[in-house]
Design a protein around this motif. Structure first.
Motif, PDB file in Angstrom:
ATOM      1  N   VAL A 198       1.012  -1.150  -0.093  1.00 14.17           N
ATOM      2  CA  VAL A 198       0.156  -0.049   0.061  1.00 14.17           C
ATOM      3  C   VAL A 198       0.839   1.151   0.047  1.00 14.17           C
ATOM      4  O   VAL A 198       0.736   2.146  -0.889  1.00 14.17           O
TER       5      VAL A 198
ATOM      6  N   CYS B 277       1.044   4.133  -2.862  1.00 12.81           N
ATOM      7  CA  CYS B 277       0.898   5.677  -2.671  1.00 12.81           C
ATOM      8  C   CYS B 277       2.089   6.239  -2.927  1.00 12.81           C
ATOM      9  O   CYS B 277       1.975   7.359  -3.497  1.00 12.81           O
TER      10      CYS B 277
ATOM     11  N   VAL C 240      -4.638   7.570   2.228  1.00 12.14           N
ATOM     12  CA  VAL C 240      -4.908   6.203   2.686  1.00 12.14           C
ATOM     13  C   VAL C 240      -5.658   6.099   3.968  1.00 12.14           C
ATOM     14  O   VAL C 240      -5.474   6.833   4.838  1.00 12.14           O
TER      15      VAL C 240
ATOM     16  N   THR D  25      -7.423   3.272   6.474  1.00 13.62           N
ATOM     17  CA  THR D  25      -7.480   1.977   6.942  1.00 13.62           C
ATOM     18  C   THR D  25      -8.334   1.682   7.946  1.00 13.62           C
ATOM     19  O   THR D  25      -8.535   2.353   9.004  1.00 13.62           O
TER      20      THR D  25
ATOM     21  N   HIS E 289      -7.728  -1.624   3.368  1.00 13.61           N
ATOM     22  CA  HIS E 289      -7.100  -0.012   2.867  1.00 13.61           C
ATOM     23  C   HIS E 289      -7.829   0.748   1.776  1.00 13.61           C
ATOM     24  O   HIS E 289      -8.168  -0.070   0.664  1.00 13.61           O
TER      25      HIS E 289
ATOM     26  N   ILE F 241      -7.368   3.699  -0.816  1.00 15.70           N
ATOM     27  CA  ILE F 241      -6.683   5.019  -1.260  1.00 15.70           C
ATOM     28  C   ILE F 241      -7.473   5.846  -2.301  1.00 15.70           C
ATOM     29  O   ILE F 241      -8.076   5.521  -3.003  1.00 15.70           O
TER      30      ILE F 241
END
Length: 67
Positions: free
Chosen positions: A31, A35, A47, A49, A54, A56
């Motif tokens: 992740v 990103c 992000v 979570t 997750h 984005i």
């Protein structure tokens, strides 16, 4: 990536794999790597979570003016 694919006669999958192989992964995981690449390309990601999920969010599109 598109220019490279055309220049070398690569299909979309081959071009994507080739580009992906050049990305250096971040120790924090996939992740974080995704990103970082999105940020590098101008998408300004964030992000969220929740547990193991997750999300984005891309806050900008560097191609918006071309559309």
């Amino acid at each position: 990536m598109l220019a490279e694919a055309v220049r070398h006669g690569l299909g979309a999958r081959e071009a994507g794999r080739s580009a992906g192989e050049r990305i250096t992964t971040v120790a924090a995981g996939g992740v974080a790597t995704l990103c970082r690449e999105a940020e590098r390309l101008g998408f300004r990601p964030s992000v969220r979570t929740r547990g193991e999920t997750h999300e984005i969010v891309l806050h900008e599109c560097p191609f918006a003016e071309l559309a």
